[in-house]
Design an enzyme around this catalytic site. Structure first.
Site, PDB file in Angstrom:
ATOM      1  CB  SER A  72      -1.107  -0.049   1.323  1.00  0.00           C
ATOM      2  OG  SER A  72      -1.982   0.872   1.232  1.00  0.00           O
ATOM      3  CG  ASP A  97      -7.240  -3.385  -2.248  1.00  0.00           C
ATOM      4  OD1 ASP A  97      -7.847  -2.349  -1.366  1.00  0.00           O
ATOM      5  OD2 ASP A  97      -5.884  -3.438  -2.133  1.00  0.00           O
ATOM      6  CG  HIS A 153      -5.605  -2.702   1.070  1.00  0.00           C
ATOM      7  ND1 HIS A 153      -4.914  -2.398   0.128  1.00  0.00           N
ATOM      8  CD2 HIS A 153      -5.128  -1.835   2.119  1.00  0.00           C
ATOM      9  CE1 HIS A 153      -4.172  -1.473   0.286  1.00  0.00           C
ATOM     10  NE2 HIS A 153      -4.335  -1.109   1.185  1.00  0.00           N
TER      11      HIS A 153
END
Lengths: 278, 278
Positions: free
Chosen positions: A146, A223, A256
């Site tokens: 991320s 995600d 995620h």
């Protein structure tokens, strides 16, 4: 530098250290995993892992399940914190700015510029400290998740030759065009969008020229941040345009979380091992 | 019953559910990992994992790295919480009594007896719910860590035939003779030591007779709780005396953490798979 914890894992050692960072102007913590080979006197290569928003050195070490493969391959893993820390460090009451959200840049704006130099910390101070302290070689790879995927890609692209390979899970590929990135860059770097572009993976790949550090990116299609923040299609487009050696894989159903990372971390470690010659 | 989260992991699914527990008289959460085989219509066997003091359903699922192997072997894993929960549930301001510290017994003492029936929850209500809801077979194994290692061993020993196999990391082997166990049993069960013995692995093995559920126990030698609370030597002695089919392995350098569990969970899952015929 002070060791604050150690745990045996897969016959190697996970250790947490604290040290005074000159670059960040505060006390910092990082974690290192030393594979069994390191205890046998070998100089092992190092994978640097950059975590995402809200994380510390602990998330990856506790949840990714990476030590099993790092032990087998003989790779050390270093996980820094995601921002400067401490009572004197500027902060905001939100998860995507301030502590836990350093974005791997050198802040130029007050009050952030006093401490928020995560770029220099990851590129200079931390590897120097690691290589001076532990039985590691100077061979390095870098990866992240991320915000840390953004950090890994941009840092590898801006420092050709420093890392043999780079990989990312769910990276913020195009921060100049997403809310997380725009908020962070405005806050830390001000309004100069030319400066922002120097920390944007898509812009850096477009300008990469002869830089050809091999890259692997995994992205889950379930995600929550996919469309608004992560924009793998922007990365895909610039890779198609430039022929940059980046493999982008989309995974149906994955989100995620570290559950996603744990499912594919083995392939990332083997990708880096091949490039590191480990 | 309500699903509150789901994450794809190693091609299977980790899911958290909440339900009203009649046995515990409160709302409870548990997690289940369903391997890919379950989505293909197969009835998979179930490993129940009982966690230790302070834990919830999340610790094992996030930190043990078990899904990789469960996916390969086609085993579901169910992780209940470690106590009843909620504002109306009795508690103490300490980590080893009350919420997060149910000790897998049925409390007989006020105010605990209103909610603290973790033994009946794990032995009856939860498996009935799991088998009525998910594509699992009735084949079951059980494992746990620390307080949950105590829970797994005692529950398997008290319910011969229910579980094909039992395993534990760092179990409280002899709670009637250690501070954690004495505090919990006094509080939940009162002063009748005969009742305590019905929840003590060493006492149950000494009285096991024909019960021969195969057991595997791993214990780290650098575990901070080794001498005062866990007492593997008591387990070793009763196994030597009785010939109970329990393998006890001591591991140099390993501590009480999930780093230890993650290092050996694969061997536990393969041990159970063999006994489950998975």
């Amino acid at each position: 530098m002070e060791m604050i914890s150690q745990n045996k894992v897969f016959d190697g050692w996970h250790k947490q250290y604290e040290h005074d960072s000159a670059v960040l102007n505060c006390r910092m913590r990082f974690a290192i995993y030393l594979p069994p080979k390191a205890a046998q006197g070998a100089e092992v290569p190092v994978l640097y892992w950059l975590s995402g928003l809200t994380c510390t050195d602990e998330n990856f070490m506790q949840k990714a399940g990476a030590q099993r493969i790092a032990a087998e391959l003989g790779i050390a893993i270093v996980a820094p914190d995601t921002s400067p820390r401490g009572d004197n460090v500027a902060d905001e009451d939100r998860y995507d700015l301030g502590k836990g959200a350093g974005f791997y840049v050198n802040a130029t704006q007050e009050p952030w510029s006093k401490h928020y130099h995560m770029y220099d910390y990851v590129v200079k101070e931390l590897p120097e400290l690691i290589e001076a302290t532990f039985p590691v070689s100077s061979k390095k790879a870098i990866a992240g998740h991320s915000m840390g995927g953004h950090g890994a890609l941009t840092i590898a692209l801006k420092n050709p030759g420093m890392f043999t390979s780079v990989s990312a899970f769910s990276p913020i590929t195009n921060p100049i065009n997403c809310p997380w990135g725009q908020t962070a860059f405005t806050t830390y770097l001000g309004n100069d969008r030319e400066l922002w572009k120097q920390h944007d993976s898509c812009e850096l790949i477009a300008a990469a020229g002869d830089v050809r550090t091999p890259a692997l990116v995994d992205q889950g299609e379930a995600d929550n941040f996919l469309v608004e923040q992560l924009k793998p299609e922007a990365l895909e487009a610039v890779v198609a345009e430039t022929g940059y050696p980046l493999t982008l894989r989309l995974h149906s159903g994955y989100d995620h979380s570290y559950y996603f990372i744990s499912s594919f971390i083995e392939e990332h470690l083997r990708f880096h091992a091949e490039n590191l010659g480990a």
